[in-house]
Design a protein around this motif. Structure first.
Motif, PDB file in Angstrom:
ATOM      1  N   PRO A   7     -50.440   4.056  17.667  1.00 35.61           N
ATOM      2  CA  PRO A   7     -50.823   2.686  17.324  1.00 35.61           C
ATOM      3  C   PRO A   7     -49.693   1.687  17.485  1.00 35.61           C
ATOM      4  CG  PRO A   7     -50.583   4.037  15.346  1.00 35.61           C
ATOM      5  CD  PRO A   7     -50.530   4.967  16.511  1.00 35.61           C
ATOM      6  N   GLN A   8     -50.066   0.508  17.976  1.00 39.52           N
ATOM      7  CA  GLN A   8     -49.149  -0.624  18.059  1.00 39.52           C
ATOM      8  C   GLN A   8     -49.205  -1.469  16.782  1.00 39.52           C
ATOM      9  OE1 GLN A   8     -47.144  -1.336  21.108  1.00 39.52           O
ATOM     10  NE2 GLN A   8     -47.701   0.829  21.168  1.00 39.52           N
ATOM     11  N   LEU A  15     -46.575  -3.446  14.421  1.00 36.94           N
ATOM     12  CA  LEU A  15     -45.386  -2.698  14.019  1.00 36.94           C
ATOM     13  C   LEU A  15     -44.118  -3.343  14.552  1.00 36.94           C
ATOM     14  CD1 LEU A  15     -46.644   0.988  14.429  1.00 36.94           C
ATOM     15  CD2 LEU A  15     -46.172  -0.219  12.298  1.00 36.94           C
ATOM     16  N   LEU A  16     -44.178  -3.891  15.772  1.00 39.89           N
ATOM     17  CA  LEU A  16     -43.002  -4.571  16.315  1.00 39.89           C
ATOM     18  C   LEU A  16     -42.639  -5.803  15.489  1.00 39.89           C
ATOM     19  CD1 LEU A  16     -43.396  -4.362  20.205  1.00 39.89           C
ATOM     20  CD2 LEU A  16     -41.588  -3.345  18.796  1.00 39.89           C
ATOM     21  N   SER A  17     -43.654  -6.487  14.962  1.00 42.38           N
ATOM     22  CA  SER A  17     -43.357  -7.654  14.129  1.00 42.38           C
ATOM     23  C   SER A  17     -42.700  -7.227  12.820  1.00 42.38           C
ATOM     24  CB  SER A  17     -44.641  -8.440  13.823  1.00 42.38           C
ATOM     25  OG  SER A  17     -45.494  -7.732  12.922  1.00 42.38           O
ATOM     26  N   ASP A 316     -44.377  13.790  15.692  1.00 39.79           N
ATOM     27  CA  ASP A 316     -44.716  13.190  16.976  1.00 39.79           C
ATOM     28  C   ASP A 316     -43.953  11.866  17.117  1.00 39.79           C
ATOM     29  OD1 ASP A 316     -45.946  13.014  19.384  1.00 39.79           O
ATOM     30  OD2 ASP A 316     -47.944  12.530  18.618  1.00 39.79           O
ATOM     31  N   VAL A 317     -43.471  11.589  18.331  1.00 35.42           N
ATOM     32  CA  VAL A 317     -42.649  10.400  18.573  1.00 35.42           C
ATOM     33  C   VAL A 317     -43.245   9.612  19.734  1.00 35.42           C
ATOM     34  CG1 VAL A 317     -40.313   9.540  19.027  1.00 35.42           C
ATOM     35  CG2 VAL A 317     -40.619  11.761  17.903  1.00 35.42           C
ATOM     36  N   TYR A 318     -43.212   8.272  19.630  1.00 34.56           N
ATOM     37  CA  TYR A 318     -43.603   7.470  20.780  1.00 34.56           C
ATOM     38  C   TYR A 318     -42.756   6.204  20.864  1.00 34.56           C
ATOM     39  CZ  TYR A 318     -46.618   4.713  17.533  1.00 34.56           C
ATOM     40  OH  TYR A 318     -47.119   3.943  16.507  1.00 34.56           O
ATOM     41  N   ASN A 319     -42.737   5.643  22.066  1.00 26.72           N
ATOM     42  CA  ASN A 319     -41.939   4.453  22.347  1.00 26.72           C
ATOM     43  C   ASN A 319     -42.816   3.228  22.113  1.00 26.72           C
ATOM     44  OD1 ASN A 319     -40.331   2.398  23.327  1.00 26.72           O
ATOM     45  ND2 ASN A 319     -39.717   3.490  25.174  1.00 26.72           N
ATOM     46  N   LEU A 320     -42.577   2.557  21.010  1.00 28.39           N
ATOM     47  CA  LEU A 320     -43.370   1.382  20.644  1.00 28.39           C
ATOM     48  C   LEU A 320     -43.109   0.214  21.596  1.00 28.39           C
ATOM     49  CD1 LEU A 320     -45.288   0.254  18.386  1.00 28.39           C
ATOM     50  CD2 LEU A 320     -43.216  -0.556  17.221  1.00 28.39           C
ATOM     51  N   SER A 321     -41.890   0.102  22.107  1.00 33.42           N
ATOM     52  CA  SER A 321     -41.494  -1.047  22.925  1.00 33.42           C
ATOM     53  C   SER A 321     -41.965  -0.948  24.370  1.00 33.42           C
ATOM     54  CB  SER A 321     -39.964  -1.187  22.915  1.00 33.42           C
ATOM     55  OG  SER A 321     -39.468  -1.339  21.610  1.00 33.42           O
ATOM     56  N   LEU A 357     -38.500   3.261  18.561  1.00 35.36           N
ATOM     57  CA  LEU A 357     -39.253   4.511  18.546  1.00 35.36           C
ATOM     58  C   LEU A 357     -39.947   4.666  17.202  1.00 35.36           C
ATOM     59  CD1 LEU A 357     -36.832   7.061  20.258  1.00 35.36           C
ATOM     60  CD2 LEU A 357     -38.415   5.415  21.292  1.00 35.36           C
ATOM     61  N   VAL A 358     -41.099   5.326  17.227  1.00 34.34           N
ATOM     62  CA  VAL A 358     -41.860   5.578  16.012  1.00 34.34           C
ATOM     63  C   VAL A 358     -42.035   7.078  15.834  1.00 34.34           C
ATOM     64  CG1 VAL A 358     -44.031   5.194  14.781  1.00 34.34           C
ATOM     65  CG2 VAL A 358     -43.126   3.414  16.285  1.00 34.34           C
ATOM     66  N   LEU A 359     -41.682   7.568  14.665  1.00 35.41           N
ATOM     67  CA  LEU A 359     -41.941   8.962  14.300  1.00 35.41           C
ATOM     68  C   LEU A 359     -43.110   8.973  13.330  1.00 35.41           C
ATOM     69  CD1 LEU A 359     -38.723   8.788  14.930  1.00 35.41           C
ATOM     70  CD2 LEU A 359     -38.734  11.117  14.036  1.00 35.41           C
ATOM     71  N   LYS A 360     -44.136   9.735  13.691  1.00 35.83           N
ATOM     72  CA  LYS A 360     -45.370   9.768  12.898  1.00 35.83           C
ATOM     73  C   LYS A 360     -45.281  10.828  11.795  1.00 35.83           C
ATOM     74  CE  LYS A 360     -49.173   9.383  15.413  1.00 35.83           C
ATOM     75  NZ  LYS A 360     -50.137   9.630  16.525  1.00 35.83           N
ATOM     76  N   ASN A 361     -46.307  10.846  10.949  1.00 33.53           N
ATOM     77  CA  ASN A 361     -46.368  11.789   9.820  1.00 33.53           C
ATOM     78  C   ASN A 361     -45.114  11.698   8.946  1.00 33.53           C
ATOM     79  OD1 ASN A 361     -48.443  13.569  11.675  1.00 33.53           O
ATOM     80  ND2 ASN A 361     -48.741  13.842   9.469  1.00 33.53           N
TER      81      ASN A 361
END
Length: 410
Positions: A7-8, A15-17, A316-321, A357-361
């Motif tokens: 999710p953004q 999340l970026l804001s 789990d990790v994803y690149n928010l940017s 970066l966002v780490l989930k859970n």
């Protein structure tokens, strides 16, 4: 895929804001997810008189405790400080279960004075409790069922060699001690571990208590603990709470019929309620290529999220940017001065210095296990509720780090 799995925004809040507003690193919690998990558990056990006791140690922020209370759940506290946090959040003493392990007698006395239910987990403690309080203060007894369960040896707590609870093989000694002091035993408790998938494991633990209950005629509740598993990545198995509810509820109602009167069923979910609600945001400091590995160094580390290093936990990790960039494989590492790997061999959208970066859970045992190791400051926490972002813990400043240090003249 990215919009669903990565999710953004949370409840319409970018999340970026949040990263811009509150700075990084940052813990963000989705309050709706927490409430939905409570409702799912209530629905799964709708056929029995259920009391949920949220395991405070998973995420002990006072605002989260208020949210949990408003959703109809009590709390399980493992320290007198957690008891007091619960009371600050508005809990009555009757809504709190206090389950200590090897604490001082002074702490037990304080818990009794506050009026919470004390869970006794050793025969010496039963004896001391009996000598001081006799039958004037109801208590619970924690049984060790000798069941090996859980996703990691460090979170398996119901096996024969565990420090927790009183061995079921000592039931005769428990009964003798209770009878000697005429203790008022209101409940029996068991907790086998965490990340448990099989409904039969919960049932086995419950049956240990059902069998032990024949020795105690004035019980008001049976507490089957927690340990329900959540999914850490796509395709990961997780506890089918509906199946657990169906199987355990059926057995519990049959037990109550044999016991001769209805009791309450207590459960103590922690990770199940808050893990998936949490997102940990960290800024990329550098991308470092070596002949064998490409490292992503982030402005955080095991001081903020210790689970990967302590439990080999997967986040789990994803690149928010840069959600749509070409995929590459990275090791995400922290800035702590020792091996500090948050995630290894992960395929992410291309990461650049400055990316978020966002780490989930990250809701369970994330901030609650954070430290000031390497004299680093702990991050802020934000709760998203009804589409609004609420700061629920300020970011630490250097003054917080030295506030309780006392300088002496040398």
């Amino acid at each position: 895929m990215n919009s669903n799995q990565h999710p953004q925004d949370i409840q319409g809040v970018s999340l970026l804001s949040l990263a811009d507003q509150y700075e990084l690193p940052l813990y963000v919690y989705d309050g709706e997810k927490i409430v939905n998990q409570i409702h799912a558990m209530q629905e799964a056990f709708a056929s029995v008189p259920l009391k949920i006791k949220y395991a405070t140690k998973a995420l002990p922020n006072i605002s989260v405790l208020k949210l949990v209370r408003n959703a109809g759940a009590g709390i399980d506290a493992v320290s007198i400080e957690e008891v007091r946090l619960g009371m600050l959040a508005g809990y009555e003493a009757s809504e709190i279960m206090y389950t200590p392990s090897g604490v001082s007698w002074k702490e037990i006395e304080e818990a009794v004075d506050l009026g919470v239910m004390v869970n006794l987990d050793s025969i010496p403690l039963i004896r001391e409790f009996g000598e001081k309080y006799g039958n004037r203060v109801p208590a619970c007894i924690r049984i060790n069922p000798h069941i090996m369960a859980g996703g990691n040896s460090k979170i398996s707590v119901g096996h024969k060699h565990s420090k927790f609870g009183i061995s079921i093989e000592q039931i005769d000694q428990i009964v003798q001690t209770v009878e000697k002091y005429q203790l008022s035993i209101a409940g029996l408790h068991v907790h086998t571990g965490s990340d448990i998938l099989d409904a039969e494991v919960f049932l086995r633990g419950a049956k240990v208590l059902f069998d032990a209950a024949k020795h105690f005629k004035e019980l008001k509740f049976i507490d089957c603990g927690g340990g329900f598993k959540v999914a850490y990545k796509a395709g990961d198995p997780f506890t089918d709470i509906q199946e657990v509810g169906r199987i355990v509820s059926k057995a519990f109602l049959e037990f109550c019929e044999d016991y001769g009167r209805p009791l309450e069923l207590w459960l103590e979910p922690g990770k199940f309620l808050v893990s998936e609600s949490g997102y940990f945001l960290a800024k990329t400091n550098l991308v470092k290529e070596t002949p064998t590995v490409t490292f992503v160094g982030v402005d955080s580390g095991l001081n903020h999220l210790i689970r990967p290093m302590m439990y080999d936990a997967y986040h789990d990790v994803y690149n928010l940017s840069n959600p749509n960039g070409p995929e590459r494989t990275y090791h995400i590492v922290g800035y702590i001065c020792e091996t500090d790997t948050l995630a290894a061999d992960r395929k992410l959208s291309e990461v650049r210095a400055g990316d978020v970066l966002v780490l989930k859970n990250a809701g369970a045992y994330g901030f609650s296990m954070a430290s000031n190791y390497n004299s680093r400051l702990r991050p802020a926490e934000v709760l998203i509720w009804k589409g609004q972002a609420h700061l629920i813990r300020k970011r630490e400043e250097f003054e917080d780090l030295v506030r309780h240090q006392v300088q002496i003249e040398l």
